[in-house]
Design a protein around this motif. Structure first.
Motif, short mmCIF file in Angstrom:
data_model
loop_
_atom_site.label_atom_id
_atom_site.label_comp_id
_atom_site.label_asym_id
_atom_site.label_seq_id
_atom_site.Cartn_x
_atom_site.Cartn_y
_atom_site.Cartn_z
N GLY A 36 5.45 12.45 8.79
CA GLY A 36 5.47 11.76 7.43
C GLY A 36 4.19 12.36 6.63
O GLY A 36 4.34 12.44 5.38
N PRO A 43 7.42 3.88 10.37
CA PRO A 43 6.77 4.07 11.68
C PRO A 43 5.58 3.26 11.75
O PRO A 43 5.15 2.77 12.58
CB PRO A 43 6.14 5.58 11.63
N VAL A 44 4.72 2.86 10.43
CA VAL A 44 3.73 2.22 10.43
C VAL A 44 3.94 0.69 10.91
O VAL A 44 3.19 -0.06 11.51
CB VAL A 44 3.10 2.26 9.14
N TYR A 74 4.81 14.39 3.32
CA TYR A 74 3.85 13.92 2.00
C TYR A 74 2.90 14.80 1.35
O TYR A 74 3.10 14.69 -0.06
CB TYR A 74 3.11 12.73 2.36
N MET A 96 4.55 17.20 -1.29
CA MET A 96 5.46 16.79 -2.37
C MET A 96 4.43 16.63 -3.75
O MET A 96 4.84 16.84 -4.66
CB MET A 96 5.67 15.04 -2.22
N LEU A 120 0.69 -1.18 0.00
CA LEU A 120 -0.11 0.11 0.01
C LEU A 120 0.69 1.47 -0.02
O LEU A 120 0.72 2.07 -0.82
CB LEU A 120 -0.87 -0.01 1.13
N TYR A 121 1.91 1.12 0.91
CA TYR A 121 2.68 2.38 0.96
C TYR A 121 3.62 2.84 -0.17
O TYR A 121 4.08 3.74 -0.60
CB TYR A 121 3.55 2.44 2.32
N ALA A 135 -8.44 0.32 0.18
CA ALA A 135 -7.46 1.81 0.03
C ALA A 135 -6.79 1.57 -1.55
O ALA A 135 -6.41 2.66 -1.82
CB ALA A 135 -6.59 2.26 0.85
N ARG A 157 -5.03 10.78 -1.89
CA ARG A 157 -3.74 10.06 -1.28
C ARG A 157 -3.66 10.35 0.08
O ARG A 157 -3.10 9.33 0.94
CB ARG A 157 -2.63 9.90 -2.17
N VAL A 186 2.84 2.16 -3.20
CA VAL A 186 2.16 2.89 -4.25
C VAL A 186 1.67 4.60 -3.88
O VAL A 186 1.93 5.47 -4.70
CB VAL A 186 0.78 2.17 -4.64
N LEU A 187 1.94 4.62 -2.66
CA LEU A 187 1.57 5.97 -2.11
C LEU A 187 2.87 7.02 -2.53
O LEU A 187 2.88 8.01 -2.70
CB LEU A 187 1.45 6.06 -0.53
N ALA A 188 4.17 6.31 -2.54
CA ALA A 188 5.41 6.76 -2.51
C ALA A 188 5.88 7.00 -4.13
O ALA A 188 7.00 7.25 -4.36
CB ALA A 188 6.36 6.00 -1.68
N VAL A 189 4.82 6.69 -5.21
CA VAL A 189 4.97 6.92 -6.29
C VAL A 189 3.93 7.92 -6.80
O VAL A 189 2.99 8.24 -6.20
CB VAL A 189 5.04 5.86 -7.34
N VAL A 236 10.67 9.12 0.36
CA VAL A 236 9.71 9.48 1.35
C VAL A 236 9.15 7.97 1.93
O VAL A 236 8.78 7.99 3.01
CB VAL A 236 8.52 10.28 0.59
N VAL A 283 -7.13 -2.96 5.19
CA VAL A 283 -6.95 -1.73 4.76
C VAL A 283 -6.21 -1.44 3.41
O VAL A 283 -7.00 -0.55 2.48
CB VAL A 283 -5.93 -0.68 5.97
N VAL A 332 5.47 7.30 17.71
CA VAL A 332 5.05 6.77 16.49
C VAL A 332 4.00 7.57 15.88
O VAL A 332 3.94 7.99 14.59
CB VAL A 332 4.65 5.11 16.52
N LEU A 368 10.18 7.17 5.45
CA LEU A 368 9.62 8.02 6.41
C LEU A 368 8.10 7.45 6.62
O LEU A 368 7.76 7.75 7.84
CB LEU A 368 9.75 9.43 5.93
N LEU A 369 7.46 7.21 5.61
CA LEU A 369 6.18 6.75 5.77
C LEU A 369 5.86 5.49 6.29
O LEU A 369 5.01 4.91 7.06
CB LEU A 369 5.30 6.74 4.42
N VAL A 406 -5.92 8.60 2.58
CA VAL A 406 -5.58 6.99 2.89
C VAL A 406 -4.42 7.16 3.88
O VAL A 406 -4.76 6.51 4.70
CB VAL A 406 -5.36 6.30 1.53
N LEU A 407 -3.48 7.92 3.60
CA LEU A 407 -2.30 7.75 4.53
C LEU A 407 -2.96 8.37 6.18
O LEU A 407 -2.65 7.70 7.03
CB LEU A 407 -1.38 8.93 4.14
N VAL A 442 -5.45 4.80 -4.44
CA VAL A 442 -3.93 5.22 -4.26
C VAL A 442 -3.45 4.45 -5.80
O VAL A 442 -2.91 5.25 -6.65
CB VAL A 442 -3.20 4.56 -3.19
N LEU A 444 5.63 10.50 14.58
CA LEU A 444 6.44 10.34 13.40
C LEU A 444 5.36 10.16 12.25
O LEU A 444 5.71 10.81 11.07
CB LEU A 444 7.29 9.07 13.44
N MET A 445 4.20 9.74 12.21
CA MET A 445 3.24 9.22 11.15
C MET A 445 2.85 10.96 10.70
O MET A 445 2.43 10.99 9.74
CB MET A 445 2.29 8.74 11.65
N ALA A 504 -1.38 6.46 -9.30
CA ALA A 504 -0.13 6.22 -9.37
C ALA A 504 0.75 6.27 -10.73
O ALA A 504 0.14 6.38 -11.75
CB ALA A 504 -0.03 4.80 -8.92
#
Lengths: 221, 274
Positions: B148, A168-169, B152, B155, A147-148, A213, B165, A150-153, A161, A209, B141, A164-165, B168-169, A217, B144-145, A221
């Protein structure tokens, strides 16, 4: 089900041809394992007692590379658009990609296990617990990573990024997997099965999730 | 569907330009009330209430740390989650601006919560930071989220893609709130935190009154900051879309000039007759 299987096969076939995981991700993971050994001054007692934490931190670092690769396969050739045009449900694409990522991560973890046995002199006391915890943790990492990833493109998003995303998750997964391994390789007196159960809950939550989701996303992409 | 207009939108300048300020009569009244409330809480917390038998004067940190935690955990993240859900449902930039404002305030208050918690923890637990404490770790945490999430957002270029997007995050991140909230009860042997003093009814009348007043004042402060941040965010969005409109208008104007020139001065290639 056939879509999930097709996406899974596609990703593994791409990997078998490009060999990015075996030639880049796996060596990187082994280097991290060696660096930990050097940083801890090759103290075998410390390495053995910290093995669960070092193992899973290494897996998390390696997973960021594997996730980037898994998404790059689609984004570099604009294949997400093609996948959408096939009419396949987004959750099926998500499931296929997460399964492929999980298979690759399990392969990395298998080699890392040999690494900690040889270099850190760790011994597996409860193989069933270790394998079950590793499976649950890997599914959680693969689902969150898919999931993350695809969020990072996308337009304007830099792949820097992603850690960073994502990291933590995955912190709860790191904690729970480390505790479960503590029991599995006898480095601490904890109930590893209750932590494995928690890992299962995380894996299920990320899977649900992610399935819900992914359509949103994937669109951008 | 047209975007809803921000309630109590800021006044326009005499030249008719929107966005000269984010203040309005309502926010000035609210700001004044919050300021008075903060002074009253300060006096009650430091001069009127009694020190605790065990914790002595450090208990006064309760009147800052708990309201910040309440605002951070229950208000900022809840508003961010609800607004993000509405973004996915309505595809509305108004809700996206609300989510962004709540996340920014959430990060601010979460950072303050961690700092005030550390200041409280040093004399009470004899440590600035306890790695094994689940409440501390889950709060970190969450912080930090939120960082992030904000990174995000900066960007993404396309406003609607950013809205979807980021939503969702935000929704995934806000799931962590459950862990933060329940951690003290779920892992009783892995935390130095006490369970909720409010629920257990341990607090005396004046302490309880001061604490509730402090929570009320901090909620007011959150609302005041939220309105201003929302208005700044909304103006940023308008400026973004206005910039796009201007660029499109300029391109169209340029294209029409090119067409006019082509009609008035047609290019004749050598050897061809028109």
């Amino acid at each position: 089900m056939s879509v999930i299987w097709a996406v899974l096969q596609k990703d593994l076939r791409v990997e078998s041809r490009s060999k990015i995981v075996t030639s880049q991700v796996l060596p990187f993971a082994l280097i991290v394992l060696i660096l930990f050994g050097l940083a801890l001054d090759a103290d075998r007692a410390a390495l053995r007692s910290f093995t669960p934490g070092l193992f899973w931190v290494t897996v998390l670092f390696a997973s960021t590379l594997a996730v980037q690769r898994s998404v790059a396969v689609e984004s570099e050739t604009n294949a997400f658009e093609a996948l959408r045009l096939t009419g396949a449900a987004a959750w099926q694409v998500f499931a296929g990609k997460a399964c492929a990522l999980a298979v690759q991560l399990l392969a990395v973890e298998a080699v890392l296990t040999l690494g900690v046995i040889i270099w850190y002199r760790s011994a597996i006391a409860n193989p069933v617990l270790v394998v079950t915890a590793a499976l649950a943790a890997t599914i959680a990492i693969a689902c969150a990573g898919s999931l993350y990833g695809v969020l990072a493109v996308g337009e304007g998003v830099r792949d820097t990024v992603l850690p960073l995303l994502l990291l933590p998750v995955l912190t709860p997964v790191l904690v729970a997997a480390t505790r479960a391994f503590d029991d599995g390789i006898n480095t601490a007196a904890v109930n590893g099965w209750s932590w494995t159960l928690l890992l299962g809950a995380f894996a299920a939550a990320y899977a649900v999730v992610g399935s819900l989701a992914y359509a949103v996303v994937m669109e951008d992409a | 569907m047209p975007e809803p207009v921000a309630a109590n939108a800021p006044a326009r300048s005499p030249e008719g330009h929107a966005g000269v300020g984010t203040g309005s009569t309502g926010t000035r009244i609210l700001g004044g009330l919050v300021l008075v409330g903060l002074v009253v809480v300060f006096v009650l917390a430091f001069f009127v209430t009694e020190p605790d038998l065990v914790q002595k004067d450090i208990v006064r940190m309760l009147y800052v740390h708990v309201p910040i935690a309440v605002v951070t955990l229950y208000l900022s993240v809840a508003v961010m989650a609800v607004a993000s859900l509405m973004v996915l449902w309505k595809r509305s930039m108004w809700w996206d601006t609300t989510a962004a404002a709540a996340a920014e305030l959430g990060a601010l208050f979460c950072g303050l919560m961690l700092v005030t918690g550390m200041i409280w923890g040093r004399p009470t637990w004899n440590t600035w930071w306890e790695w094994g404490d689940v409440r501390l770790m889950t709060s970190l945490v969450l912080f930090l989220m939120l960082i992030g999430y904000l990174a995000y957002r900066r960007m993404l270029v396309d406003p609607m893609a950013r809205a979807r997007r980021s939503a969702v995050l935000a929704l995934v991140s806000s799931l962590n709130l459950i862990l933060v909230n329940r951690s003290v009860e779920w892992w009783k042997n892995r935390t130095l935190h006490q369970e909720s003093s409010l629920i257990e009814g341990k607090l005396e009348d004046l302490t309880l009154f001061t604490l509730f007043l402090a929570i009320l004042v901090f909620v007011g402060l959150f609302a005041w900051l939220m309105i201003h941040r929302f208005r700044v965010g909304w103006l940023e969005y308008q400026s973004e879309t206005a910039g796009l409109d201007i660029a499109l208008a300029e391109r169209r104007a340029q294209a029409s000039v090119d067409v006019d020139e082509a009609v008035q001065h047609p290019k004749v290639e050598p050897g061809k007759q028109t």
